[in-house]
Scaffold this active site. Sequence first.
Site, PDB file in Angstrom:
ATOM      1  N   VAL A   1     -31.519 -17.874 -36.822  1.00  0.00           N
ATOM      2  CA  VAL A   1     -32.261 -18.375 -35.663  1.00  0.00           C
ATOM      3  C   VAL A   1     -31.836 -19.806 -35.347  1.00  0.00           C
ATOM      4  CG1 VAL A   1     -34.541 -18.981 -34.769  1.00  0.00           C
ATOM      5  CG2 VAL A   1     -34.235 -16.859 -36.059  1.00  0.00           C
TER       6      VAL A   1
ATOM      7  N   PRO B   1     -11.857 -21.402 -25.071  1.00  0.00           N
ATOM      8  CA  PRO B   1     -11.629 -22.563 -25.930  1.00  0.00           C
ATOM      9  C   PRO B   1     -12.876 -23.281 -26.428  1.00  0.00           C
ATOM     10  CG  PRO B   1     -11.260 -23.150 -23.646  1.00  0.00           C
ATOM     11  CD  PRO B   1     -11.502 -21.666 -23.659  1.00  0.00           C
TER      12      PRO B   1
ATOM     13  N   ASP C   1     -17.133 -15.894 -34.725  1.00  0.00           N
ATOM     14  CA  ASP C   1     -16.392 -16.939 -35.423  1.00  0.00           C
ATOM     15  C   ASP C   1     -17.056 -18.287 -35.182  1.00  0.00           C
ATOM     16  OD1 ASP C   1     -14.475 -15.290 -36.461  1.00  0.00           O
ATOM     17  OD2 ASP C   1     -12.991 -15.669 -34.896  1.00  0.00           O
TER      18      ASP C   1
ATOM     19  N   LYS D   1     -19.560 -15.841 -43.372  1.00  0.00           N
ATOM     20  CA  LYS D   1     -20.547 -15.761 -44.447  1.00  0.00           C
ATOM     21  C   LYS D   1     -20.507 -14.472 -45.252  1.00  0.00           C
ATOM     22  CE  LYS D   1     -25.361 -16.806 -45.473  1.00  0.00           C
ATOM     23  NZ  LYS D   1     -26.663 -17.204 -44.964  1.00  0.00           N
TER      24      LYS D   1
ATOM     25  N   GLY E   1     -10.863 -18.572 -28.183  1.00  0.00           N
ATOM     26  CA  GLY E   1      -9.583 -18.400 -27.498  1.00  0.00           C
ATOM     27  C   GLY E   1      -9.337 -16.972 -27.093  1.00  0.00           C
TER      28      GLY E   1
END
Length: 425
Positions: A26, A192, A215, A237, A269
Amino acid sequence: MSENPAYPVGLRLSGRRVVVIGGGQVAQRRLPALIAAGADVVLISSSATPSVEAMADGGEIRWERRRYRDGDLADAWYVLIATDDPEANAAASAEAESRRVWCVRSDDAEAATAWTPATGRSDGVTVAVLTGRDPRRSAALRDAIVDGLRDGTLAAPHHRLAADGQAGAATATETGAGGAPLPGVALVGGGPGDPDLITVRGRRLLAAADVVIADRLGPRDLLDELPPHVEVIDAAKIPYGRFMAQEAINAALIEHARAGKAVVRLKGGDPFVFGRGMEEAEALAEAGIPCTVVPGISSSISVPGAAGIPVTHRGVAHEFTVVSGHVAPDDPRSLVDWAALARLRGTLVLLMAVEKIGAIAAALVSHGRPADTPVAIVQEGTTAAQRRVDATLETVGERAKAEGVRPPAVIVIGDVVTVGPKRPA
């Protein structure tokens, strides 16, 4: 539940103390918006996701690595309670009530004094929607309004400010959200960093997702727009600590897709520019899972452009070459012909090269590229934290260290660096 509707208001939190209790999923979703609002954010949590930890390491928030204790909300204007400890949540909520601090609770909306609306942004307009107990409806209505603003089907004329500084209110007609989730997995290039630079299709797929595997370098502000039911998985993770093995990412994509969920793999990207997108597409194909690839704007060209650097320019550079710099030139694993690159006259764009830039520059010079060749480093391009450091091949290694340059950064080498309006000294 009270029948009285919530009173909508826009909080101006710039420079004001905001406390976030809990550093999990969260917090990862809500922190970017608080940072963008200029809030003085204090995170209180004994642990945090890698993305939240990166915000603390980058100085965007202050992190007190401990559990909540009474008194933490002193001088706070706003608090977000998001831990998995019911007792701590209740205690923090009680303190917020006693101090008259607006409080959002992720575990118990009825015990909160404030609710987080489904928000979206387009062309300077912030859309915030509350529909009581139906967050999916809020998100769908928000998406319909924002999509209408973006594609022009909903007009949002600019009005002059009234004498009291308040802009005129606007209304919109509710329409269906439309667009059922696509089966399988969508590999979405998020661009980007600026959330407005994701493609329209990428944003629509995000809105239809059940699971988003993201990511750290993806456009993190977009996570705050997702409805509460969407599971956001930090790709760094699971399940091997801070650096998630590619095999584990592939397994997570397959597992959730096989469970019948609409899965979006949100990448920074473009998925196929040093993004391992093809590895993921191949794994999905082998598992028999449909895969949709949504190209993204690569930082290799967009970040230089945002910094005023054209990767090509008439009479200056007729080609540009994009190179991964994560492996040093003298490393036996390197697949790059640095001698050949040094002989080129065009532009070199280096990604993932901050750590190795000194060795790379030395290799280019040793193979014949002039030592006075201009170099520009653009850190966190297209975001509010963007900055540019100029140097030459001879000086870039030391300049990067002296200026404290850190990833993510795009490095441009060539005469195009000096093209364009003169920069202030």
